[in-house]
Design a protein around this motif. Structure first.
Motif, short mmCIF file in Angstrom:
data_model
loop_
_atom_site.label_atom_id
_atom_site.label_comp_id
_atom_site.label_asym_id
_atom_site.label_seq_id
_atom_site.Cartn_x
_atom_site.Cartn_y
_atom_site.Cartn_z
N ARG A 50 0.84 -1.20 0.00
CA ARG A 50 0.00 0.00 0.00
C ARG A 50 0.88 1.25 0.00
N GLN A 51 0.29 2.41 -0.32
CA GLN A 51 1.01 3.67 -0.22
C GLN A 51 1.36 3.91 1.24
N TYR A 52 2.62 4.18 1.51
CA TYR A 52 3.10 4.26 2.89
C TYR A 52 4.37 5.07 2.90
N ARG A 53 4.37 6.18 3.63
CA ARG A 53 5.55 7.04 3.73
C ARG A 53 5.92 7.23 5.18
N ILE A 54 7.22 7.24 5.44
CA ILE A 54 7.74 7.55 6.76
C ILE A 54 8.46 8.89 6.65
N LEU A 55 8.00 9.86 7.43
CA LEU A 55 8.60 11.19 7.45
C LEU A 55 9.39 11.33 8.75
N GLY A 56 10.69 11.51 8.63
CA GLY A 56 11.54 11.72 9.81
C GLY A 56 11.56 13.20 10.15
N ALA A 57 10.81 13.59 11.18
CA ALA A 57 10.62 14.99 11.52
C ALA A 57 11.52 15.40 12.69
N CYS A 58 12.10 16.59 12.57
CA CYS A 58 12.98 17.09 13.62
C CYS A 58 12.77 18.59 13.82
N ALA A 63 15.49 19.33 19.55
CA ALA A 63 16.50 18.28 19.46
C ALA A 63 17.78 18.71 20.19
N TYR A 64 18.18 19.94 19.99
CA TYR A 64 19.38 20.48 20.65
C TYR A 64 19.22 20.42 22.17
N GLU A 65 18.07 20.88 22.64
CA GLU A 65 17.80 20.86 24.07
C GLU A 65 17.84 19.42 24.62
N GLY A 66 17.21 18.51 23.89
CA GLY A 66 17.17 17.12 24.33
C GLY A 66 18.53 16.46 24.33
N LEU A 67 19.32 16.72 23.29
CA LEU A 67 20.65 16.12 23.20
C LEU A 67 21.58 16.65 24.30
N ASN A 68 21.34 17.89 24.72
CA ASN A 68 22.14 18.44 25.83
C ASN A 68 21.78 17.75 27.15
N GLU A 69 20.57 17.26 27.27
CA GLU A 69 20.15 16.55 28.48
C GLU A 69 20.53 15.08 28.44
N GLU A 70 20.53 14.50 27.24
CA GLU A 70 20.72 13.06 27.09
C GLU A 70 21.43 12.81 25.75
N ILE A 71 22.73 12.65 25.80
CA ILE A 71 23.53 12.54 24.57
C ILE A 71 23.12 11.34 23.71
N GLU A 72 22.62 10.28 24.31
CA GLU A 72 22.20 9.10 23.56
C GLU A 72 20.83 9.26 22.91
N LEU A 73 20.18 10.39 23.16
CA LEU A 73 18.86 10.64 22.59
C LEU A 73 18.87 10.57 21.06
N GLY A 74 20.00 10.83 20.47
CA GLY A 74 20.10 10.78 19.01
C GLY A 74 19.69 9.44 18.42
N ALA A 75 19.78 8.38 19.20
CA ALA A 75 19.36 7.06 18.72
C ALA A 75 17.84 7.00 18.51
N LEU A 76 17.11 7.93 19.12
CA LEU A 76 15.66 7.97 19.00
C LEU A 76 15.18 9.06 18.05
N LEU A 77 16.09 9.77 17.44
CA LEU A 77 15.74 10.86 16.54
C LEU A 77 15.99 10.47 15.09
N PRO A 78 15.31 11.04 14.12
CA PRO A 78 14.22 11.99 14.30
C PRO A 78 12.94 11.28 14.71
N CYS A 79 11.95 12.07 15.10
CA CYS A 79 10.63 11.51 15.43
C CYS A 79 9.93 11.15 14.12
N ASN A 80 9.36 9.97 14.06
CA ASN A 80 8.70 9.54 12.83
C ASN A 80 7.22 9.86 12.82
N VAL A 81 6.80 10.31 11.67
CA VAL A 81 5.39 10.51 11.36
C VAL A 81 5.13 9.66 10.12
N ILE A 82 4.10 8.82 10.16
CA ILE A 82 3.81 7.98 9.01
C ILE A 82 2.49 8.39 8.37
N VAL A 83 2.44 8.23 7.07
CA VAL A 83 1.21 8.47 6.31
C VAL A 83 1.01 7.21 5.48
#
Length: 138
Positions: A50-58, A63-83
């Protein structure tokens, strides 16, 4: 366990993708990657899907604020939005629940960022719904 928040519309698939990207931009998110699952599965496996797109949104500032709090947060980025298109032809827009995603870090300093992203994603989904179903604004 719920790990996404979503909306469904009867809009045309490509129009919904465009509206989702525009709504993400309005909320300060750039789309870093756009993966066309249908085309990828056809190319790599010769399989129809089926038609299916994954949009990696940042959102760079969040992201900068989060990475300063938790350097490993990058493994969870970007946030995905699917259509994606359902079997009945309706189109679903679904965003990862940042609270669930951030929750695995066990870092309370990220809670306010997760809340901010959640609120922005809620506005994105509302904007998409309102564009294709104006009666939902009432």
């Amino acid at each position: 366990m719920e790990y996404t928040t979503q909306t469904t519309t009867d809009g045309e698939f490509d129009d919904v993708v465009d509206a989702t990207i525009a709504a993400l931009n309005d909320e300060g998110f750039g789309v870093l990657c756009d993966i066309d699952i249908q085309a990828t599965l056809e190319e790599k496996l010769g399989e129809e899907f089926r038609q299916y797109r994954i949009l990696g949104a940042c959102n760079p500032s969040l992201a900068y604020e989060g990475l300063n709090e938790e350097i490993e947060l990058g493994a969870l980025l970007p946030c995905n939005v699917i259509v994606y298109e359902r079997d009945d032809g309706a189109v679903v827009v679904s965003a990862v629940d940042p609270g669930q995603l951030i929750g695995i870090t066990d870092n309370d300093a990220l809670d306010s960022i997760a809340t901010e992203v959640s609120e922005r994603f809620d506005r994105v989904l509302t904007a998409v719904t309102d564009e294709f179903d104006p009666a939902s604004e009432a």
